[in-house]
Design a protein around this motif. Structure first.
Motif, PDB file in Angstrom:
ATOM      1  N   ILE A  36       0.863  -1.179   0.000  1.00  0.00           N
ATOM      2  CA  ILE A  36       0.000   0.000   0.000  1.00  0.00           C
ATOM      3  C   ILE A  36       0.900   1.231   0.000  1.00  0.00           C
ATOM      4  CG2 ILE A  36      -1.759   1.290   1.263  1.00  0.00           C
ATOM      5  CD1 ILE A  36      -2.872  -1.271   2.292  1.00  0.00           C
ATOM      6  N   LEU A  37       1.009   1.869  -1.163  1.00  0.00           N
ATOM      7  CA  LEU A  37       1.908   3.020  -1.295  1.00  0.00           C
ATOM      8  C   LEU A  37       1.376   4.239  -0.558  1.00  0.00           C
ATOM      9  CD1 LEU A  37       2.908   2.724  -5.057  1.00  0.00           C
ATOM     10  CD2 LEU A  37       4.101   1.841  -3.052  1.00  0.00           C
ATOM     11  N   ARG A  38       0.078   4.439  -0.586  1.00  0.00           N
ATOM     12  CA  ARG A  38      -0.509   5.600   0.077  1.00  0.00           C
ATOM     13  C   ARG A  38      -1.978   5.307   0.335  1.00  0.00           C
ATOM     14  NH1 ARG A  38       1.541  10.604   0.942  1.00  0.00           N
ATOM     15  NH2 ARG A  38       0.122  12.373   1.188  1.00  0.00           N
ATOM     16  N   CYS A  39      -2.439   5.770   1.478  1.00  0.00           N
ATOM     17  CA  CYS A  39      -3.809   5.483   1.893  1.00  0.00           C
ATOM     18  C   CYS A  39      -4.395   6.717   2.567  1.00  0.00           C
ATOM     19  CB  CYS A  39      -3.829   4.283   2.848  1.00  0.00           C
ATOM     20  SG  CYS A  39      -5.472   3.841   3.469  1.00  0.00           S
ATOM     21  N   HIS A  40      -5.684   6.936   2.337  1.00  0.00           N
ATOM     22  CA  HIS A  40      -6.420   8.019   2.977  1.00  0.00           C
ATOM     23  C   HIS A  40      -7.696   7.464   3.581  1.00  0.00           C
ATOM     24  CE1 HIS A  40      -3.710  11.042   1.488  1.00  0.00           C
ATOM     25  NE2 HIS A  40      -3.976  10.741   0.224  1.00  0.00           N
ATOM     26  N   SER A  41      -8.096   8.053   4.688  1.00  0.00           N
ATOM     27  CA  SER A  41      -9.298   7.601   5.370  1.00  0.00           C
ATOM     28  C   SER A  41     -10.410   8.617   5.188  1.00  0.00           C
ATOM     29  CB  SER A  41      -9.019   7.396   6.870  1.00  0.00           C
ATOM     30  OG  SER A  41     -10.202   7.072   7.556  1.00  0.00           O
ATOM     31  N   ASP A  74      -5.123  12.942  -5.095  1.00  0.00           N
ATOM     32  CA  ASP A  74      -3.788  12.793  -4.509  1.00  0.00           C
ATOM     33  C   ASP A  74      -3.220  11.397  -4.775  1.00  0.00           C
ATOM     34  OD1 ASP A  74      -1.629  13.713  -2.523  1.00  0.00           O
ATOM     35  OD2 ASP A  74      -2.353  11.850  -1.598  1.00  0.00           O
ATOM     36  N   LEU A  75      -4.043  10.381  -4.699  1.00  0.00           N
ATOM     37  CA  LEU A  75      -3.565   9.025  -4.982  1.00  0.00           C
ATOM     38  C   LEU A  75      -3.152   8.883  -6.442  1.00  0.00           C
ATOM     39  CD1 LEU A  75      -6.180   6.923  -2.961  1.00  0.00           C
ATOM     40  CD2 LEU A  75      -3.833   7.459  -2.309  1.00  0.00           C
ATOM     41  N   TYR A  76      -3.906   9.514  -7.333  1.00  0.00           N
ATOM     42  CA  TYR A  76      -3.534   9.457  -8.753  1.00  0.00           C
ATOM     43  C   TYR A  76      -2.230  10.216  -9.005  1.00  0.00           C
ATOM     44  CZ  TYR A  76      -3.780   9.976 -13.811  1.00  0.00           C
ATOM     45  OH  TYR A  76      -3.489   9.951 -15.146  1.00  0.00           O
ATOM     46  N   ASP A  77      -2.025  11.339  -8.329  1.00  0.00           N
ATOM     47  CA  ASP A  77      -0.759  12.069  -8.455  1.00  0.00           C
ATOM     48  C   ASP A  77       0.403  11.222  -7.950  1.00  0.00           C
ATOM     49  OD1 ASP A  77      -2.151  14.201  -9.489  1.00  0.00           O
ATOM     50  OD2 ASP A  77      -2.258  15.297  -7.586  1.00  0.00           O
ATOM     51  N   THR A  78       0.170  10.455  -6.884  1.00  0.00           N
ATOM     52  CA  THR A  78       1.217   9.555  -6.389  1.00  0.00           C
ATOM     53  C   THR A  78       1.548   8.489  -7.421  1.00  0.00           C
ATOM     54  OG1 THR A  78       0.443   9.914  -4.122  1.00  0.00           O
ATOM     55  CG2 THR A  78       1.861   8.007  -4.510  1.00  0.00           C
ATOM     56  N   TYR A  79       0.535   7.979  -8.104  1.00  0.00           N
ATOM     57  CA  TYR A  79       0.777   7.003  -9.166  1.00  0.00           C
ATOM     58  C   TYR A  79       1.620   7.617 -10.280  1.00  0.00           C
ATOM     59  CZ  TYR A  79      -0.239   4.695 -13.603  1.00  0.00           C
ATOM     60  OH  TYR A  79      -0.126   4.125 -14.842  1.00  0.00           O
ATOM     61  N   GLN A  80       1.318   8.856 -10.655  1.00  0.00           N
ATOM     62  CA  GLN A  80       2.073   9.506 -11.726  1.00  0.00           C
ATOM     63  C   GLN A  80       3.540   9.693 -11.344  1.00  0.00           C
ATOM     64  OE1 GLN A  80       1.226  10.149 -14.726  1.00  0.00           O
ATOM     65  NE2 GLN A  80      -0.996  10.113 -14.792  1.00  0.00           N
ATOM     66  N   LYS A  81       3.810   9.855 -10.062  1.00  0.00           N
ATOM     67  CA  LYS A  81       5.191  10.095  -9.623  1.00  0.00           C
ATOM     68  C   LYS A  81       5.991   8.806  -9.478  1.00  0.00           C
ATOM     69  CE  LYS A  81       3.844  14.231  -7.020  1.00  0.00           C
ATOM     70  NZ  LYS A  81       3.727  14.837  -5.664  1.00  0.00           N
ATOM     71  N   SER A  82       5.356   7.714  -9.046  1.00  0.00           N
ATOM     72  CA  SER A  82       6.126   6.522  -8.681  1.00  0.00           C
ATOM     73  C   SER A  82       5.788   5.267  -9.480  1.00  0.00           C
ATOM     74  CB  SER A  82       5.933   6.219  -7.189  1.00  0.00           C
ATOM     75  OG  SER A  82       4.550   6.051  -6.897  1.00  0.00           O
ATOM     76  N   LEU A  83       4.619   5.199 -10.120  1.00  0.00           N
ATOM     77  CA  LEU A  83       4.222   3.963 -10.789  1.00  0.00           C
ATOM     78  C   LEU A  83       3.688   4.191 -12.198  1.00  0.00           C
ATOM     79  CD1 LEU A  83       2.350   1.971  -7.981  1.00  0.00           C
ATOM     80  CD2 LEU A  83       4.568   1.432  -8.974  1.00  0.00           C
ATOM     81  N   ARG A  84       4.054   5.273 -12.824  1.00  0.00           N
ATOM     82  CA  ARG A  84       3.443   5.608 -14.102  1.00  0.00           C
ATOM     83  C   ARG A  84       3.817   4.631 -15.212  1.00  0.00           C
ATOM     84  NH1 ARG A  84       5.248  11.351 -15.934  1.00  0.00           N
ATOM     85  NH2 ARG A  84       3.829  10.719 -17.602  1.00  0.00           N
ATOM     86  N   THR A  85       4.849   3.826 -15.026  1.00  0.00           N
ATOM     87  CA  THR A  85       5.214   2.816 -16.020  1.00  0.00           C
ATOM     88  C   THR A  85       4.416   1.526 -15.863  1.00  0.00           C
ATOM     89  OG1 THR A  85       7.013   2.023 -14.602  1.00  0.00           O
ATOM     90  CG2 THR A  85       7.542   3.725 -16.224  1.00  0.00           C
TER      91      THR A  85
END
Length: 734
Positions: free
Chosen positions: A365-370, A389-400
């Motif tokens: 779990i890279l990032r989680c919000h409640s 915010d979760l989608y922005d995290t994906y663009q930064k670390s898992l976009r491939t």
């Protein structure tokens, strides 16, 4: 609860398949007649077969020959296999081998199959029969199967699967020969995955060494009983068999009062899954899955995840898949009430309550919000902010990596506005709507918002279910608080989740001071419902709170802006205004939130959930239970960051209040069962009534928040929770 029987919490028993009143003798005569008419059949002794309901593989040497048992012709058997490969899984008695109507046979451990009478309508779940030539029992409970091309079978329980030779498909994944072990959890409360061979295959089935810890939760809650391969379930919900799995040849092999459902992917699904595989040299794509409730969104997402991780059409499988889980009511990898971004590198062969942990080794779990609620209706704006915010995290670390987005089943009113807003911001490569029944308003709005491909697939609702959505949430939350990683396992043995078998009242809690310079958290903030300070302490006692790590003080900017409207802080980007922290009469710190503002998810993250077990007013500390490792909490504190406890509309932890009750009542029932064996004059009803009464007197008096109704007594009018109906019409999210 005046009667001696305990109230069931797991719902009603599912309907059973119809069984006709055909005697065993008549069935045998019918078999003999059909065997006489058929040509080319060679008699096979019963010693070379396992009759339905026989779960022990050692029974291959103990069964006596039966000359009347015959196999179907080879041509007819190929026709049956062809029908099953085309998706025709429900077949009648004309498709069954004659031995499928044989009476049940006792197993070596003394148990019997679930049905003693033959059935005129039987569902076949296997295309072959276990014989000495295709089944070999090895040491340690390992079973080796040698199967032909295009064979299929279903297994109930939890087991390890290793492909020695050949290739199989399982829940959308294609598994090839390797030393790797795949762990599968297949409880009877969900559709069971079907193992299909693509070529000549040799595979091994291993007992799950951790199955006992998860099944032991049945001692603490009826929701975890009758889920696995129990043939004769004991009183405490734990099976007496040592085998952690069971091959389901037909519906006759199913546990008592259980309807077996197979995990089936319709042809439309298969074509779409094939089209979503990445092409060589192309960029990874984002797939947005939406639709009404119970339409199969999570199932389709799971199948697509497994297929991407094990591509079989000559393409290279991806190393990991990013799953953006935006369904707070039925999340796949995180506890209910949260949305998360998960990096999945191992095929998912389990159910949510078997991997609902932040530190599950099988996924990250890279990032989680409640949201502090199981529905986004409480705070639509917060839901959009968390998803962004979760989608922005994906663009930064898992976009491939390919991105799969699973959404809640709220498709009308504000729920439709939320989906349109998400599609507009994320702009996925394809939007899949999981229902051909509309409503037309939702389909048209989503299609108009989609800039790329929009597809409609048929839904796949469950025909029978023994658990409701609320039951599954309770099971997932209970599993979350009882789970932890087995840190003692060392390579090459992989780390796995294990579950504590003791009630949470027997678990040593964290003692968190809330006053003085050594306070363990910054303060408490309430979402959606704002109670007065004097009621804050009783409202959080026994409740579930979200633990939120404050990464930057800008996380409080919505609170400070609401506290001082019209005042512009020119240095808000570098030095945001400090949030006010007040104290109750009991010195409990809380953050006033009269305007129902929230923390900014861009500058904070959820690190886990905590159950407030008790509040010590004299020492001014909270006793909390959380599976979050203490090392993680110490790291946050050592780095100078704060933790805020969020109180909202999580489901009541009623399962935690009754764990001691069920554990104590089971102990008394086991004790009285031994006494009953020596006292034949005591009736079973009287004994059970006395047992339950003693359990009430000894346990209920010491457990808070538990109410016992005597006789026909009912709760008075107005005692239930009043829910304020919200304006669920369309409105601006911002």
């Amino acid at each position: 609860m005046s009667s001696g029987k305990r109230r069931k919490l797991d719902g009603r028993d599912p309907p059973q398949s119809p069984v006709s009143a055909v005697s065993a003798i008549a069935a045998r005569r019918r078999q003999a007649a059909s065997a006489t008419k058929s040509q080319g059949n060679e008699p096979t002794s019963q010693a070379e077969q396992l009759t339905p309901g026989t779960n022990s593989f050692s029974a291959l040497q103990t069964l006596k020959p039966d000359k009347k048992a015959t196999n179907p012709s080879k041509k007819r058997f190929e026709q049956i296999a062809q029908r099953r490969s085309e998706g025709h899984h429900l077949i009648g008695t004309e498709d069954l081998p004659p031995t499928s109507l044989l009476p049940s046979t006792p197993t070596p451990d003394g148990t019997k199959s679930s049905y003693s009478a033959p059935s005129s309508q039987v569902t076949n779940h296997s295309s072959f029969r276990l014989t000495k030539s295709n089944c070999l029992a090895k040491a340690g409970g390992v079973v080796e199967l040698r199967l032909h091309e295009r064979e299929r079978f279903t297994i109930s329980g939890s087991f390890g699967l290793r492909i020695v030779d050949g290739e199989v498909t399982l829940a959308g994944a294609t598994l090839r020969a390797a030393e790797k072990m795949y762990w599968v959890s297949a409880p009877n409360c969900v559709a069971l995955p079907v193992i299909r061979t693509i070529e000549e295959t040799r595979l091994e089935l291993h007992n799950d060494p951790e199955f006992s810890s998860l099944r032991s939760l049945g001692r603490l809650s009826p929701l975890f009983r009758r889920l696995w391969n129990e043939s004769s379930e004991t009183i405490d919900g734990i099976s007496t068999t040592e085998q952690s799995f069971r091959i389901i040849g037909s519906s006759l092999d199913a546990p008592k009062k259980c309807v077996i459902q197979e995990l089936v992917s319709p042809p439309e699904w298969n074509r779409k899954l094939e089209s979503l595989l990445p092409l060589p040299g192309t960029n990874q794509r984002a797939t947005f899955v939406c639709g009404p409730k119970s339409a199969g969104k999570s199932t389709f997402t799971r199948l697509l995840t497994n297929r991407l991780l094990t591509c079989s059409n000559g393409q290279s499988p991806v190393r990991r898949v990013a799953v953006l889980d935006l369904d707070p009511g039925q999340p796949e990898y995180a506890p209910p009430g949260t949305v998360s971004l998960v990096s999945v590198s191992v095929p998912n062969f389990g159910v949510p309550f078997t991997h609902a942990a932040f530190d599950d080794p099988s996924n990250t779990i890279l990032r989680c919000h409640s949201l502090a609620s199981v529905t986004p209706a409480s705070a639509p704006g917060l839901f959009i902010s968390c998803a962004t915010d979760l989608y922005d995290t994906y663009q930064k670390s898992l976009r491939t990596s390919p991105l799969l987005i699973n959404t809640p089943g709220w498709i009308l009113g504000t729920g439709l506005d939320l989906l349109v807003e998400l599609i507009t911001r994320i702009r996925p490569a394809e939007v899949i709507y999981m229902s051909e029944d509309g409503p037309a308003e939702a389909v048209n709005a989503l299609e108009n918002a989609t800039k790329n491909v929009f597809s409609v697939l048929p839904s796949q609702p469950s025909e029978f279910t023994s658990r409701t959505a609320a039951h599954f949430r309770s099971m997932q939350m209970m599993s979350y608080f009882h789970s932890h990683v087995d840190v003692e396992s060392k390579p090459p043995k992989p780390q796995r989740l294990i579950w504590s078998t003791h009630a949470l009242t027997s678990t040593r809690p964290y003692v968190v001071p809330y006053s003085g310079g050594n306070s363990g958290f910054f303060g408490i903030i309430s979402y959606d419902y704002q109670c007065t300070p004097e009621y804050l302490l009783p409202s959080i006692n026994g409740s579930i709170l979200a633990m939120v790590e404050i990464e930057d003080r800008a996380a409080f900017q919505q609170l400070t802006a609401a506290a001082a409207p019209g005042i512009r802080n020119e240095q808000s980007s570098t030095k945001p205004r400090e949030v006010a922290v007040c104290r109750t009469a009991d010195d409990l710190p809380f953050i006033p939130n009269p305007h129902d503002a929230t923390l900014d998810p861009t500058y904070c993250r959820t690190i886990g959930l905590a159950l407030v077990r008790a509040i010590d007013l004299r020492r001014k500390c909270l006793h909390v239970i959380t599976p979050t490792p203490s090392a993680r909490l110490e790291q946050i504190r050592s780095e100078g960051r704060d933790v805020v406890l969020v109180h909202g509309r999580f489901d009541t932890a009623h399962w935690a209040y009754t764990e001691d009750l069920y554990a104590k009542s089971i102990q008394d029932e086991l004790l009285d069962k031994d006494i009953q064996m020596t006292d034949e004059e005591t009736s079973e009803d009287e004994l059970e009534g006395e047992t339950t009464q003693r359990a009430k007197q000894d346990v209920i008096s010491a457990i808070p928040w538990i109410e016992i109704l005597q006789g026909n007594q009912r709760r008075p009018i107005g005692s239930r929770v009043w829910r304020v109906r919200r304006d669920l019409g369309r409105h601006s999210i911002d």
